[in-house]
Design a protein around this motif. Structure first.
Motif, PDB file in Angstrom:
ATOM      1  N   CYS A   9      56.347  11.733  31.534  1.00 60.67           N
ATOM      2  CA  CYS A   9      55.829  13.518  32.539  1.00 60.67           C
ATOM      3  C   CYS A   9      55.563  13.903  31.682  1.00 60.67           C
ATOM      4  N   MET A  10      54.585  14.381  32.645  1.00 59.34           N
ATOM      5  CA  MET A  10      53.883  15.780  32.407  1.00 59.34           C
ATOM      6  C   MET A  10      53.699  16.823  33.681  1.00 59.34           C
ATOM      7  N   ARG A  11      55.155  16.958  33.685  1.00 56.63           N
ATOM      8  CA  ARG A  11      55.169  18.536  34.073  1.00 56.63           C
ATOM      9  C   ARG A  11      55.985  19.620  33.035  1.00 56.63           C
ATOM     10  N   CYS A  12      57.074  19.180  32.256  1.00 60.02           N
ATOM     11  CA  CYS A  12      56.793  20.494  31.309  1.00 60.02           C
ATOM     12  C   CYS A  12      56.878  19.885  30.068  1.00 60.02           C
ATOM     13  N   ALA A  13      58.144  20.438  28.778  1.00 58.76           N
ATOM     14  CA  ALA A  13      57.055  19.547  27.747  1.00 58.76           C
ATOM     15  C   ALA A  13      58.422  19.096  26.817  1.00 58.76           C
ATOM     16  N   GLY A  43      66.715   7.733  29.435  1.00 57.96           N
ATOM     17  CA  GLY A  43      66.534   7.536  30.994  1.00 57.96           C
ATOM     18  C   GLY A  43      66.756   8.703  31.622  1.00 57.96           C
ATOM     19  N   MET A  44      67.388   9.543  30.960  1.00 63.51           N
ATOM     20  CA  MET A  44      67.241  10.340  31.506  1.00 63.51           C
ATOM     21  C   MET A  44      66.252  11.651  32.520  1.00 63.51           C
ATOM     22  N   ALA A  45      66.200  12.225  33.599  1.00 61.65           N
ATOM     23  CA  ALA A  45      64.815  12.698  33.660  1.00 61.65           C
ATOM     24  C   ALA A  45      65.237  13.622  34.655  1.00 61.65           C
ATOM     25  N   CYS A  46      64.710  14.635  35.086  1.00 63.89           N
ATOM     26  CA  CYS A  46      64.602  15.336  36.245  1.00 63.89           C
ATOM     27  C   CYS A  46      64.026  15.600  38.193  1.00 63.89           C
ATOM     28  N   GLY A  47      64.855  16.026  38.831  1.00 63.22           N
ATOM     29  CA  GLY A  47      64.204  16.057  40.277  1.00 63.22           C
ATOM     30  C   GLY A  47      62.978  16.113  40.151  1.00 63.22           C
ATOM     31  N   ARG A  48      62.915  17.343  39.614  1.00 60.83           N
ATOM     32  CA  ARG A  48      61.291  17.986  40.002  1.00 60.83           C
ATOM     33  C   ARG A  48      60.562  16.968  39.306  1.00 60.83           C
ATOM     34  N   GLY A  49      60.277  16.628  37.873  1.00 58.11           N
ATOM     35  CA  GLY A  49      59.831  15.811  37.162  1.00 58.11           C
ATOM     36  C   GLY A  49      59.117  14.574  37.959  1.00 58.11           C
ATOM     37  N   ILE A  50      60.431  14.261  38.530  1.00 55.56           N
ATOM     38  CA  ILE A  50      60.211  12.871  40.126  1.00 55.56           C
ATOM     39  C   ILE A  50      59.523  13.291  40.301  1.00 55.56           C
ATOM     40  N   GLU A  51      59.817  14.065  41.601  1.00 50.24           N
ATOM     41  CA  GLU A  51      59.090  14.502  42.877  1.00 50.24           C
ATOM     42  C   GLU A  51      57.795  15.179  42.736  1.00 50.24           C
ATOM     43  N   GLU A  52      57.679  15.884  41.437  1.00 46.62           N
ATOM     44  CA  GLU A  52      55.592  16.217  41.322  1.00 46.62           C
ATOM     45  C   GLU A  52      54.949  14.495  40.619  1.00 46.62           C
ATOM     46  N   SER A  53      55.831  13.895  40.606  1.00 52.09           N
ATOM     47  CA  SER A  53      54.820  13.023  39.841  1.00 52.09           C
ATOM     48  C   SER A  53      54.367  12.106  40.684  1.00 52.09           C
ATOM     49  N   SER A  54      55.560  11.528  41.725  1.00 48.50           N
ATOM     50  CA  SER A  54      55.044  10.874  43.162  1.00 48.50           C
ATOM     51  C   SER A  54      54.754  11.137  43.954  1.00 48.50           C
ATOM     52  N   ASP A  55      54.898  12.411  44.731  1.00 47.45           N
ATOM     53  CA  ASP A  55      54.551  13.499  45.659  1.00 47.45           C
ATOM     54  C   ASP A  55      54.108  14.614  45.582  1.00 47.45           C
ATOM     55  N   PRO A  56      53.016  15.098  44.821  1.00 45.80           N
ATOM     56  CA  PRO A  56      52.854  16.069  44.381  1.00 45.80           C
ATOM     57  C   PRO A  56      52.220  17.245  45.880  1.00 45.80           C
ATOM     58  N   GLY A  57      52.430  18.390  46.002  1.00 42.75           N
ATOM     59  CA  GLY A  57      52.018  19.081  47.442  1.00 42.75           C
ATOM     60  C   GLY A  57      50.930  20.111  47.117  1.00 42.75           C
ATOM     61  N   GLY A  58      50.268  19.324  46.164  1.00 42.76           N
ATOM     62  CA  GLY A  58      48.494  20.060  46.118  1.00 42.76           C
ATOM     63  C   GLY A  58      47.693  19.745  47.438  1.00 42.76           C
ATOM     64  N   GLU A  59      46.864  20.599  46.771  1.00 43.59           N
ATOM     65  CA  GLU A  59      45.625  20.469  47.863  1.00 43.59           C
ATOM     66  C   GLU A  59      44.575  19.081  47.567  1.00 43.59           C
ATOM     67  N   TRP A  60      44.036  18.143  47.466  1.00 44.61           N
ATOM     68  CA  TRP A  60      43.934  17.523  46.976  1.00 44.61           C
ATOM     69  C   TRP A  60      42.705  17.624  46.711  1.00 44.61           C
ATOM     70  N   LEU A  61      41.738  17.653  45.384  1.00 40.22           N
ATOM     71  CA  LEU A  61      39.746  17.265  45.919  1.00 40.22           C
ATOM     72  C   LEU A  61      39.740  16.089  45.535  1.00 40.22           C
ATOM     73  N   SER A  62      38.979  15.857  46.675  1.00 39.03           N
ATOM     74  CA  SER A  62      38.204  14.754  46.207  1.00 39.03           C
ATOM     75  C   SER A  62      36.802  14.263  46.272  1.00 39.03           C
TER      76      SER A  62
END
Length: 711
Positions: A9-13, A43-62
């Motif tokens: 996970c790349m959300r926090c350290a 096996g532990m993981a926080c919901g925010r890490g899972i959500e921001e990995s699978s479905d980030p809410g940012g505006e993508w650059l393409s």
């Protein structure tokens, strides 16, 4: 059918292990869960890490973008690189320091190493830094001063063995949820306790046995009061102090009276007595941005280390543990040539510069002999007030237009130069850039990261990526080959080969990673440095037991840990309250916010931020304490409109704003710690006024200090 891919996970350290599943058709992540086999998180993981990995809410650059006629327009990769080469090439030939590079704690080790190699060995600029300086530099400087080496001595394995947990100026319940669960689990033992020191009653404080609510900016005074009390009661580990440290008597001779320091910190003498007793236990002290992000950040970090040294809390199950915010801040410190050469090789040592130059096959005189002025100093240099004038900035995976203090002034300076912004999502910095380079994100990239306890683990791609975007590593290599061919391989670059290159360069250093490679990581999933060969990994640092006898060896010139100087951090805070600005602003993380918010909000149309204010403060200012009304929060630098929230967990006289909102740093003061260059985000003077309706109020406010400078 896609397969589950192990990654980090790349959300926090914290460095939790994830399993990610790519979609069957097209691009993207279908599902994310914790990895039960991962030795860090099991096996532990926080919901925010899972959500921001699978479905980030940012505006993508393409697609790459270039500015033409004042507008950003889509272009090809060759044209974007042509523009960079045309602008930066002549500057490098004339003055390498005129080109600044800003990196990030959100990159992989491989990308961070490549960026540092380009900045230092290719361009040869001293004006290179990363946004990790904005959060961790004070703790890093304190570790070097005390131990001669960066990074905490303790590891996650020490958490269950600690009897007392002191969380000081940090809120892991919001910033590091899995770590917070470990701390809470240990503190529930019958002989254990959790103590939180923070002006605000945070979510972490809600779970504590005791919350110590000191005045904003009172951290150094409180730490000194505790040490003075410990000296007065004789609860010093004199055997450890005598055998393993130096400078104790000098520090003690300059300590203030405990009661006077308690008054300065805004706490009672009985509170100081309680905290002094806390440190007689086997104690882990965790601290974060509430300590670091201050002009006294290094001094206060040193003072917390002093408390551990004086009480002998430098053994397994105890010690000073700085909490890293960004996913790969530790990796950036180890590999990126930002504050040290790879492996924590000191910048000022000619032999280490020669080793790096030889490994990179570049002239040694191209490498700068100092680390540069830090991110705030780099932006200051744009207007020529510093030693050299910066004429171009290459920003990678960072958002200085929103993240720097006094952000309105910083943005105005960045708009005046040639700016390259490399990112995954649309940001305030890409908005003003001359060239925008679109990068890939978590779940799409290959590499490694290092968590806050020095553990290296793999980041692996679970999905392909669309045409038009590239990895940070490949983009950096493409830029390097336009500016200084041969410094980096032609893209696509093999991340494993880059890892092997920097790992070899760390051999024999305090941060030795030379016994780690991708094969080992694929087998063990996570390995903690120092790891000088393939059969070992690091544990608790500086301490070992020989036939039941404790022994300590530190990386200092004497082999002993060093107490602070008596007058460390005696300087004034940069901006106190007065009649015009009677309230104190502090900034902190929200549970659902990521850094400057680009994964979780719209950049084009952000929601208004919220200002948390004590009901009594609101009643005093407005005659009521109603939620959901809008207020104007104003400092000497800027103003914003915020939805006010009456919140008794915030002390009277304070305004709390989230770090993630793009407008927050229009208010903060650009003063920095004199030792670490880290900005003073946590304390400045503001006022609040009512506004009629929700509106955009962000503006640059005339600073009366400008008149003094002109006079």
């Amino acid at each position: 059918m896609s397969d589950w891919t192990p990654t980090t996970c790349m959300r926090c350290a914290v460095g939790c292990g994830h399993m990610q599943l790519g979609v069957d058709d097209g691009y993207g992540i279908d599902a994310v869960r914790g990895n039960a086999s991962h030795p860090v998180s099991q096996g532990m993981a926080c919901g925010r890490g899972i959500e921001e990995s699978s479905d980030p809410g940012g505006e993508w650059l393409s697609r790459p973008l270039v500015r033409k006629g004042g507008e950003l327009v889509e272009t090809s990769w060759p044209e974007a690189l042509d523009r960079i080469e045309a602008e930066l090439g002549p500057l490098i030939e004339t003055d390498p320091d005129s080109v600044a590079v800003l990196g990030s704690g959100q990159q992989t080790n491989e990308a961070a190493y490549a960026l540092g190699k380009l900045a230092r060995g290719g361009i040869g600029t001293r004006n290179y830094d990363a946004n990790t300086t904005l959060c961790m530099a004070s703790a890093v400087t304190a570790y070097y001063d005390a131990f001669g080496s960066d990074a905490p001595p303790c590891t996650y394995e020490d958490i269950p063995d600690a009897r007392t947990h002191v969380v000081w100026g940090a809120n892991p319940a919001a910033a590091h949820p899995v770590l917070h669960r470990w701390i809470r689990g240990s503190a529930t033992d019958d002989d254990s306790r959790l103590v939180v020191v923070d002006p605000v009653r945070t979510a972490t404080a809600e779970s504590a046995h005791r919350h110590v609510q000191l005045d904003p900016g009172g951290d150094l005074a409180l730490a000194r009061a505790i040490l003075a009390r410990i000296v007065g009661t004789g609860d010093i580990d004199r055997d450890f102090v005598h055998r393993a440290t130096e400078g104790f008597d000098d520090l003690v001779s300059g300590l203030p009276p405990a009661d006077a320091a308690a008054r300065e910190a805004g706490v009672s003498p009985t509170t100081v007595e309680y905290l002094a007793d806390v440190f007689t236990d086997r104690t882990l002290v965790y601290w974060g941005m509430g300590v670091n992000q201050s002009v006294r950040g290094t001094a206060t970090s040193r003072a917390l280390i002093d408390l551990c040294l004086a009480t002998g809390n430098l053994r397994p199950g105890s010690g000073p543990f700085s909490l890293t915010g960004q996913a790969n801040s530790m990796g950036t410190r180890v590999v990126s040539s930002k504050g040290t050469w790879p492996g924590h090789r000191p910048f000022e040592a000619p032999a280490h510069r020669e080793t790096v130059a030889d490994a990179w096959d570049v002239p040694v005189d191209r490498l700068p002999d100092d680390t540069g002025p830090g991110p705030v100093g780099i932006v200051d240099a744009i207007d020529g007030d510093a030693d050299s004038t910066v004429e171009a900035v290459y920003a990678v995976a960072t958002n200085p237009a929103a993240g720097l203090p006094d952000a309105g002034a910083a943005t105005a300076k960045l708009e005046d130069i040639f700016l390259i912004a490399q990112d995954v999502f649309h940001t305030e910095t890409t908005d003003i850039a001359d060239v925008v380079l679109p990068a890939i994100t978590w779940g799409e990239t290959e590499g490694t990261v290092i968590n806050m306890e020095r553990t290296i683990s793999r980041v692996q791609a679970a999905t392909d990526t669309p045409d038009g975007v590239r990895s940070d590593l490949d983009i950096i290599a493409a830029v390097a080959n336009r500016l200084r061919p041969g410094v980096l391989p032609d893209p696509p670059v093999d991340p494993a080969a880059i890892f092997d290159e920097f790992a070899a360069l760390t051999a024999g250093t305090p941060a030795d990673c030379s016994g780690i490679d991708y094969d080992r990581l694929d087998g063990e999933l996570a390995v903690r440095w120092p790891a000088p060969d393939a059969s070992v990994e690091g544990g608790y640092r500086y301490h070992e037991t020989d036939d039941g006898t404790d022994r300590w060896t530190f990386e200092t010139d004497t082999g002993r840990a060093k107490f602070s100087a008596p007058d460390a951090g005696d300087g004034d805070l940069p901006e106190l309250t007065d009649e015009d600005y009677p309230l104190t602003l502090t900034t902190a993380r929200e549970a659902d916010g990521y850094n400057t918010g680009i994964r979780s909000r719209s950049v084009s149309d952000p929601d208004p931020t919220r200002a948390r204010v004590h009901p009594a403060t609101l009643s005093e200012r407005f005659g009521s304490a109603t939620d959901a009304e809008f207020v104007r929060v104003e400092s000497r630098r800027g103003a914003l409109a915020a939805r006010v929230e009456a919140d008794p967990t915030v002390p009277q006289g304070m305004v709390w704003l989230p770090i993630h909102h793009p407008d927050t740093n229009d208010l903060t003061v650009p003063a920095t710690d004199p030792q670490s260059d880290e900005p003073n985000y946590k304390q400045c003077a503001v006022r609040i006024e009512p506004v009629d309706a929700e509106e955009s109020l962000v503006e640059h406010v005339h600073d009366p200090r400008e008149e003094e400078l002109e006079a």
